[in-house]
Each structure stands twice: as C-alpha cells, then as structure tokens.
Design an enzyme around this catalytic site. Structure first.
Site, mmCIF file in Angstrom:
data_model
loop_
_atom_site.group_PDB
_atom_site.id
_atom_site.type_symbol
_atom_site.label_atom_id
_atom_site.label_comp_id
_atom_site.label_asym_id
_atom_site.label_seq_id
_atom_site.Cartn_x
_atom_site.Cartn_y
_atom_site.Cartn_z
ATOM 1 N N GLU A 179 -38.955 -59.994 13.203
ATOM 2 C CA GLU A 179 -38.576 -60.423 14.555
ATOM 3 C C GLU A 179 -39.863 -60.783 15.320
ATOM 4 O O GLU A 179 -40.896 -60.114 15.138
ATOM 5 C CB GLU A 179 -37.874 -59.223 15.221
ATOM 6 N N LYS B 109 -30.399 -63.390 19.450
ATOM 7 C CA LYS B 109 -30.035 -61.967 19.339
ATOM 8 C C LYS B 109 -28.959 -61.576 20.359
ATOM 9 O O LYS B 109 -29.143 -61.755 21.570
ATOM 10 C CB LYS B 109 -31.304 -61.124 19.555
ATOM 11 N N CYS C 186 -32.765 -57.227 14.238
ATOM 12 C CA CYS C 186 -33.122 -55.840 14.550
ATOM 13 C C CYS C 186 -31.943 -55.015 15.054
ATOM 14 O O CYS C 186 -31.034 -54.706 14.307
ATOM 15 C CB CYS C 186 -34.306 -55.825 15.520
ATOM 16 N N VAL D 294 -38.334 -49.556 15.873
ATOM 17 C CA VAL D 294 -39.090 -48.434 16.443
ATOM 18 C C VAL D 294 -38.383 -47.101 16.218
ATOM 19 O O VAL D 294 -38.997 -46.050 16.340
ATOM 20 C CB VAL D 294 -39.349 -48.650 17.953
ATOM 21 N N MET D 295 -37.104 -47.149 15.916
ATOM 22 C CA MET D 295 -36.356 -45.905 15.646
ATOM 23 C C MET D 295 -36.216 -45.756 14.121
ATOM 24 O O MET D 295 -36.312 -46.727 13.384
ATOM 25 C CB MET D 295 -34.967 -45.972 16.292
#
Ligand code: ACM
Length: 278
Positions: free
Chosen positions: A45, A116, A149, A176-177
C-alpha cells in the site's frame, strides 16, 4: 495446453520505503525483484510515497492522477520490460479528492484501479473513502481481485471478490496490527481463493508520531496454506507458483459446495442492527 502453462508465479515485494522519495522507493522495488521472476507482482500500500502523511494537503501533494501520473507510468514500463503484471498501492488525486488506491498494470498499461473502501485510523483525515465497486480483472492466466490493507477486517470484501470470480486476491498493505496475516488464512479458506499480501517493514516518525510496520508478507493457497512468507523487519521478495484454476473448485466434500450452499435469502445486505441496551 500443458498443465504447467496454466501455472502462475505470484510474487510479494516487501519494502521499506523512504517517506516522500518516490524515486528511491522505485529503485528499492527494482532491486528487490531483480533476479526473480513472477507473472504477477504485488507491492505494498502507498508503496512509493510512504504512509504517514501529516495531513490531507501533504497527501494531495504527493498523490497522482491515474493513469497519467509518474507512478503508473513507471509501473507500466516495469511490466513492459519484464513482461509481467503488477499491483501497487498509491495515493490517487482526482480533482479535489484524494484516495488510497491501488492499480493493476500489465505490459500494455493500466488494467484497473481500486479505491480503498475501509480507511484505517488517521487515513480518515487524509483520504476520501473509496467510491467504486470491488472488481475482478482477467489477466489471462488468472482472474485477480484487489483489496487494500484494513479491508481484511471486512470479510464481505474477500467474499465479494470471490463471488465476482476472483481466483487470486492481490492485497497491498501497510499493516500495523498483528491480526491480518492469520485472518487472511481464514479469508482464503472460506472463499477458496489464493491471496498475496504484500506488506512493508520499517517505521515512520512524523510530527512526533511513530508508526511501526509489521512485515510478514505472505502468499497463501486457496486452502490457507502458507506458500511463502517474509520476516518482520527486512525488505524481501517472495515468489510462489500457483494453479489459479484450483480456486474454481468450491467443493468442500461430496455434499458441500461453498457457493451452492450459500443461503443468501437469509443474508440481508444491510440488516437492521441490534444494539444491546437501546
Ligand atoms: C492499514 O489499513 N494501513 C492498517
């Protein structure tokens, strides 16, 4: 036609982009894929700009029009030179709007774009939400659907792509998770589709906010098997050979078929929500 001519080499490019330096980021991708061969490359991304824009103004300044912007043109040249297809995430400018988008490109140029649908966290301050239906593109050897994402947390996205005929889901990410990789195994199993999640590594520190990206890009089979994966912290390039036609077989056993057994008359598109306590 031989069996091997139906096979597709898919690749995930796991990068560590420098914020705002599109040329350095193009070079990193070129260096990573050098010496590897794939029919379809998936890149992260916002792969050429970086992720953590200070605000909408900065996102808009770094965003580009599709297909005339330099990123689409660069990817077209790459696909022409390598005779391959590729999916990459990029910031898209369209008049006053800015989208977190991805494109699919082949040797002849742009094939499709996706904006997105489910913006994550502060992306809502920087981007407009996607405004186009999910779509599937036939690239000859495979039918490819795209999601970006955080779309992973909505099973409807992968399901819609499967129902529209996708055999492979191309999934550019800046995760990020820690939950997506495991969840994507379920997405592939419940839909019998292959999935290529191309994530980034590294960190971005902007306006005193630090974001760390989790790597662990992965290529999954239509049965949730891990065919290739990256680590948490290094740029890398993963390739696996798949048979996209295996995704067309939705039989689970002699009595169950993933599509034929759906009870869509009971699945309301937007059911009245039950809100406990109200
Ligand atoms: C994300 O959607 N970039 C977490």
């Amino acid at each position: 036609m031989t069996e091997s001519s139906n096979l597709l080499r898919v690749g995930a490019v796991q990068t560590n982009p420098v914020f705002g330096d599109k040329q350095a980021n193009q070079k990193e991708i070129e260096a990573l894929i050098h010496g590897h061969e794939a029919d379809l490359w998936v890149m992260p991304e916002l792969a050429l700009t970086g992720y953590e824009f200070k605000d909408r103004k900065e996102a808009r300044e770094l965003a580009e029009e599709i297909p005339d912007g330099e990123s689409t043109q660069w990817l077209h040249k790459l696909c022409r030179d390598l005779n391959c297809h590729a999916v990459i995430g990029l910031a898209e400018r369209d008049r006053d709007e800015v989208f977190n988008s991805c494109i699919i490109v082949g040797p002849d140029g742009l094939i499709g774009a996706y904006r997105k649908l489910h913006l994550f966290d502060r992306e809502k301050l920087r981007f407009d939400p996607g405004d186009r239906p999910l779509a599937v593109y036939d690239i000859g050897k495979a039918r490819v659907g795209m999601m970006i994402c955080y779309d992973w947390i909505y099973p409807e996205v992968a399901r819609t792509l499967m129902l529209k005929g996708a055999q492979v889901i191309a999934h550019p990410t800046n995760l990020v998770m820690p939950y997506c990789q495991q969840s994507m195994r379920t997405r592939t199993l419940e839909n019998r589709v292959f999935a290529v999640t191309a994530n980034r590594v590294g960190r971005e520190e902007r306006d005193e906010r630090v974001i760390k990206f989790t790597g662990r890009s992965q290529i999954l089979s239509q049965l949730g098997d891990m065919l290739a994966f990256g680590d948490e912290s290094h740029s890398s390039c993963l390739v696996a050979e798949i048979n996209p036609a295996a995704a067309d077989d939705k039989r689970v056993n002699p009595f169950n078929d993933l599509i034929a057994d759906r009870r869509s008359e009971f699945y309301l598109a937007d059911p009245e929500r039950v809100r406990p306590g109200r």
